[in-house]
Design a protein around this motif. Structure first.
Motif, PDB file in Angstrom:
ATOM      1  N   THR A  24      -6.525  -2.927  -5.912  1.00  0.00           N
ATOM      2  CA  THR A  24      -6.846  -1.651  -5.282  1.00  0.00           C
ATOM      3  C   THR A  24      -6.447  -0.513  -6.216  1.00  0.00           C
ATOM      4  O   THR A  24      -5.365  -0.564  -6.807  1.00  0.00           O
ATOM      5  CB  THR A  24      -6.090  -1.516  -3.946  1.00  0.00           C
ATOM      6  N   PRO A  25      -7.273   0.507  -6.386  1.00  0.00           N
ATOM      7  CA  PRO A  25      -6.908   1.640  -7.243  1.00  0.00           C
ATOM      8  C   PRO A  25      -5.554   2.221  -6.855  1.00  0.00           C
ATOM      9  O   PRO A  25      -5.255   2.418  -5.679  1.00  0.00           O
ATOM     10  CB  PRO A  25      -8.036   2.647  -6.991  1.00  0.00           C
ATOM     11  N   GLY A  26      -4.718   2.465  -7.867  1.00  0.00           N
ATOM     12  CA  GLY A  26      -3.406   3.040  -7.625  1.00  0.00           C
ATOM     13  C   GLY A  26      -2.327   2.022  -7.317  1.00  0.00           C
ATOM     14  O   GLY A  26      -1.157   2.388  -7.156  1.00  0.00           O
ATOM     15  N   HIS A  27      -2.686   0.736  -7.243  1.00  0.00           N
ATOM     16  CA  HIS A  27      -1.716  -0.316  -6.956  1.00  0.00           C
ATOM     17  C   HIS A  27      -1.570  -1.230  -8.171  1.00  0.00           C
ATOM     18  O   HIS A  27      -2.351  -1.167  -9.124  1.00  0.00           O
ATOM     19  CB  HIS A  27      -2.149  -1.130  -5.736  1.00  0.00           C
ATOM     20  N   ASP A 241      12.290  -1.958 -10.748  1.00  0.00           N
ATOM     21  CA  ASP A 241      12.334  -0.691 -11.473  1.00  0.00           C
ATOM     22  C   ASP A 241      11.021  -0.445 -12.224  1.00  0.00           C
ATOM     23  O   ASP A 241      10.973  -0.377 -13.450  1.00  0.00           O
ATOM     24  CB  ASP A 241      13.517  -0.688 -12.451  1.00  0.00           C
ATOM     25  N   ASP A 242       9.932  -0.360 -11.463  1.00  0.00           N
ATOM     26  CA  ASP A 242       8.642   0.027 -12.025  1.00  0.00           C
ATOM     27  C   ASP A 242       7.908   0.858 -10.975  1.00  0.00           C
ATOM     28  O   ASP A 242       8.384   0.983  -9.836  1.00  0.00           O
ATOM     29  CB  ASP A 242       7.820  -1.193 -12.456  1.00  0.00           C
ATOM     30  N   LYS A 243       6.778   1.418 -11.349  1.00  0.00           N
ATOM     31  CA  LYS A 243       6.078   2.346 -10.447  1.00  0.00           C
ATOM     32  C   LYS A 243       5.695   1.677  -9.130  1.00  0.00           C
ATOM     33  O   LYS A 243       5.950   2.216  -8.040  1.00  0.00           O
ATOM     34  CB  LYS A 243       4.838   2.898 -11.139  1.00  0.00           C
ATOM     35  N   ALA A 244       5.087   0.490  -9.219  1.00  0.00           N
ATOM     36  CA  ALA A 244       4.653  -0.204  -8.005  1.00  0.00           C
ATOM     37  C   ALA A 244       5.842  -0.602  -7.145  1.00  0.00           C
ATOM     38  O   ALA A 244       5.816  -0.473  -5.919  1.00  0.00           O
ATOM     39  CB  ALA A 244       3.824  -1.427  -8.365  1.00  0.00           C
ATOM     40  N   GLY A 245       6.916  -1.072  -7.790  1.00  0.00           N
ATOM     41  CA  GLY A 245       8.092  -1.499  -7.054  1.00  0.00           C
ATOM     42  C   GLY A 245       8.786  -0.352  -6.343  1.00  0.00           C
ATOM     43  O   GLY A 245       9.194  -0.479  -5.175  1.00  0.00           O
ATOM     44  N   MET A 246       8.927   0.782  -7.029  1.00  0.00           N
ATOM     45  CA  MET A 246       9.584   1.928  -6.419  1.00  0.00           C
ATOM     46  C   MET A 246       8.751   2.516  -5.281  1.00  0.00           C
ATOM     47  O   MET A 246       9.286   2.938  -4.251  1.00  0.00           O
ATOM     48  CB  MET A 246       9.859   2.994  -7.482  1.00  0.00           C
ATOM     49  N   GLU A 247       7.423   2.527  -5.447  1.00  0.00           N
ATOM     50  CA  GLU A 247       6.565   3.046  -4.390  1.00  0.00           C
ATOM     51  C   GLU A 247       6.628   2.142  -3.160  1.00  0.00           C
ATOM     52  O   GLU A 247       6.693   2.621  -2.021  1.00  0.00           O
ATOM     53  CB  GLU A 247       5.126   3.160  -4.893  1.00  0.00           C
TER      54      GLU A 247
END
Length: 269
Positions: A24-27, A241-247
């Protein structure tokens, strides 16, 4: 004719039954949360379902397909769906749901059979040694670790197989949403993270009970299921500690009131 196989190859997805599953876009590109199904009578002849998104994400998928030549370019007009198109979409969605439930039930039966035939994991398995974690609540089939994935009611739905070099696979068609691996019995606190290695390391360092949601996209759903089952627990999200994980951790915290901690911030006591 829309080529689902070419779409899967272009966007890092795969064919599953009559669907193409893509990120999915953004994921995270590891989370194939968008399903594409041919649906004659629907706009563009394609039904787009974003399990980890909504209408905006579905439209973004169609825009990407147009940009890359898989769908015809828009003519610039905007119109309401006809009744025939709405009916076609409803029929396609109902068929997709029926087939998805059938695949999940078949995968759950395979999971039960494979887990019954597996042995307790060897302490010296290369993956465990490399991650410096133990074999607690893990099984083994040949040279592969077997990680059972159940829902909050304890029903087994899926397995993750982990090879000696760390390659990971779920059962084809198996349910992931709302399922997890757990270790330890929760009394007052519970740590929820993404991967088995992450939460097993937390358990080794703290002795706390842990849950692995297996993917970033699944973490908020798992946290919500646990909160509904055990409203008394203090939930702690061990965020990758990455973008997907933090979101994912942020969404899970908003939905459940859980605390957020990076794995290195969790200590005994």
């Amino acid at each position: 004719m829309i080529d689902l196989q070419a779409i899967a190859a272009r966007y890092g997805g795969n064919l599953s039954g009559r669907e193409c599953l893509i990120p999915t876009p953004g994921h995270s590109r590891r989370d194939r949360g968008t399903a594409l199904r041919l649906a004659p009578g629907a706009p563009d002849g394609l039904l787009v379902t974003c399990y980890n998104g909504g209408m905006a994400e579905a439209l973004a998928v169609k825009d990407a397909l147009r940009r890359d030549g898989f769908l015809p370019a828009r003519d610039g007009t905007c119109r309401e769906l006809t009744q025939a198109e709405r009916d076609a979409i409803r029929r396609a969605e109902a068929e997709r749901e029926r087939e998805r439930h059938e695949r999940q039930a078949q995968a759950a039966e395979i999971a039960r059979q494979r887990l019954a035939g597996a042995r307790p994991a060897d302490r010296g398995h290369p993956y465990l040694n490399r991650k410096r974690i133990g074999p607690e609540r893990l099984w083994q089939e040949g040279d592969k670790l077997i990680v059972p994935m159940a829902d909050a009611e304890g029903n087994l739905w899926n397995l993750q197989a982990i090879g000696p070099e760390g390659e990971k696979r779920f059962l084809a068609g198996g349910r992931i949403k709302g399922t997890f691996w757990h270790c330890g019995k929760a009394a007052d606190r519970l740590v929820i993270g993404e991967g088995v290695a992450t939460v097993a390391a937390v358990r080794r360092a703290t002795g706390l009970p842990v849950i692995a949601a297996m993917t970033a996209g699944n973490l908020p759903d798992v946290a919500a299921a646990i909160r509904a089952k055990r409203p008394d627990l203090q939930l702690i999200i061990a965020a990758d500690d990455d973008k997907a994980g933090m979101e994912a951790a942020r969404i899970a915290s908003q939905r459940t009131g859980a605390l957020i901690a990076l794995p290195g911030e969790l200590h005994h006591g």
